[in-house]
Write a protein that holds these residues in place. Structure first.
Motif, mmCIF file in Angstrom:
data_model
loop_
_atom_site.group_PDB
_atom_site.id
_atom_site.type_symbol
_atom_site.label_atom_id
_atom_site.label_comp_id
_atom_site.label_asym_id
_atom_site.label_seq_id
_atom_site.Cartn_x
_atom_site.Cartn_y
_atom_site.Cartn_z
ATOM 1 N N LYS A 290 39.142 32.985 40.131
ATOM 2 C CA LYS A 290 39.406 34.107 39.229
ATOM 3 C C LYS A 290 40.653 34.856 39.680
ATOM 4 O O LYS A 290 40.779 35.229 40.849
ATOM 5 C CB LYS A 290 38.210 35.039 39.202
ATOM 6 N N ILE A 291 41.544 35.008 38.746
ATOM 7 C CA ILE A 291 42.759 35.777 39.019
ATOM 8 C C ILE A 291 42.497 37.225 38.581
ATOM 9 O O ILE A 291 42.119 37.487 37.434
ATOM 10 C CB ILE A 291 43.963 35.190 38.271
ATOM 11 N N ASN A 292 42.656 38.132 39.455
ATOM 12 C CA ASN A 292 42.389 39.545 39.170
ATOM 13 C C ASN A 292 43.523 40.116 38.330
ATOM 14 O O ASN A 292 44.668 40.237 38.777
ATOM 15 C CB ASN A 292 42.251 40.327 40.480
ATOM 16 N N THR A 293 43.222 40.413 37.073
ATOM 17 C CA THR A 293 44.218 41.030 36.162
ATOM 18 C C THR A 293 43.656 42.366 35.672
ATOM 19 O O THR A 293 43.091 42.453 34.588
ATOM 20 C CB THR A 293 44.491 40.107 34.974
ATOM 21 N N PRO A 294 43.777 43.400 36.408
ATOM 22 C CA PRO A 294 43.208 44.706 36.002
ATOM 23 C C PRO A 294 43.943 45.284 34.801
ATOM 24 O O PRO A 294 45.150 45.102 34.650
ATOM 25 C CB PRO A 294 43.409 45.565 37.247
ATOM 26 N N PHE A 295 43.199 45.979 33.892
ATOM 27 C CA PHE A 295 43.777 46.638 32.713
ATOM 28 C C PHE A 295 43.208 48.049 32.632
ATOM 29 O O PHE A 295 42.009 48.232 32.478
ATOM 30 C CB PHE A 295 43.439 45.864 31.443
ATOM 31 N N LYS A 296 44.079 48.971 32.772
ATOM 32 C CA LYS A 296 43.654 50.362 32.744
ATOM 33 C C LYS A 296 43.946 50.968 31.351
ATOM 34 O O LYS A 296 45.064 50.897 30.866
ATOM 35 C CB LYS A 296 44.393 51.174 33.800
#
Length: 255
Positions: A20-26
């Protein structure tokens, strides 16, 4: 020895190693749309108009009114227009028109009370004659009319259809001229309406009194007047009905 040509196919198994590639979206809060109120137009209390035209014609007019208010409204208006033009070999043609108006309204909880006073004075000259042949004094060819009037009213603003909405008016005016002709009028009228389900019942009543004085002869400074008095009484009941597709209104005028 013969060989077997059939080949045995092995069972193959596959596996995927997922990372899993961590792609945070705020998210950011969106401000709701807001409609600002339109600013009220600035009102000016006084408006003045003035001018001067051909044939020695001065003109002036003044308006005065109150600002915005939920309780009162009042104002005044004055106007003047005149001319002193002369036509060669004809009588003097000068005239003047003067006007003054004052009004006021008081807003009550369920009613509006208003009064207005008006004054008009008009002066004219009879100039359609040959001034060389006929020498007439200014007082003979001059005529003026003066009119003062007053109007008062009381009007209801009920939103409940079960109540009787009403409007009551009182009027007075007096018209006179240079030769002492006069007409006076006093009147009172009322208009009542009330809903019964979908039916609108109304009643309009009025009483008017006239007093007229007319000169019957003019010998020098002595003027005899003939007096006439009249009273008019009026009643007009009405019935109205309105549905989604049609409506009707019936009334009878009795005088």
């Amino acid at each position: 020895m013969a060989s077997d040509s059939a080949q045995k196919i092995p069972n193959l198994t596959y596996s995927i190693s997922s990372n899993k590639i961590n792609t945070p979206f705020k998210t950011e809060p969106i401000r709701p749309a807001k409609i600002d109120k339109e600013p009220l137009t600035k009102l000016y209390n006084t408006h003045i108009k003035a001018g001067f035209g051909n044939y020695s014609t001065p003109y002036g007019e003044v308006f005065y009114g109150s600002s915005r208010s939920k309780e009162w409204q009042y104002g005044a208006h004055a106007r003047h227009l005149s001319s002193s033009f002369r036509i060669k070999n004809s009588g003097y043609t000068g005239y003047s028109d003067n006007e003054l108006n004052i009004y006021g309204k008081k807003y009550l909880r369920k009613h509006t009370l208003g009064t207005a006073i008006n004054y008009n004075h008009n002066l004219v000259h009879y100039y359609g004659y040959n001034a060389v042949v006929n020498t007439l004094e200014d007082g003979v060819t001059r005529q003026w009319f003066s009119n003062i009037s007053m109007h008062s009213h009381l009007q209801s603003h009920y939103t409940d259809s079960a109540k009787i909405n009403h409007a009551v008016h009182f009027n007075y005016y007096s018209l006179t001229d240079k030769f002492k002709s006069t007409e006076n009028m006093i009147s009172a009228d009322a208009f009542l309406t009330r809903y019964y389900d979908k039916q609108l019942l109304g009643l309009k009543t009025a009483v008017r009194y006239f007093n007229n004085k007319i000169p019957v002869n003019n010998f020098g400074s002595e003027i005899n007047l003939d007096t006439l008095n009249q009273v008019l009484v009026n009643a007009e009941p009405s019935f109205g009905y309105k549905s989604e597709k049609w409506g009707t209104n019936l009334s009878v005028d009795l005088t």
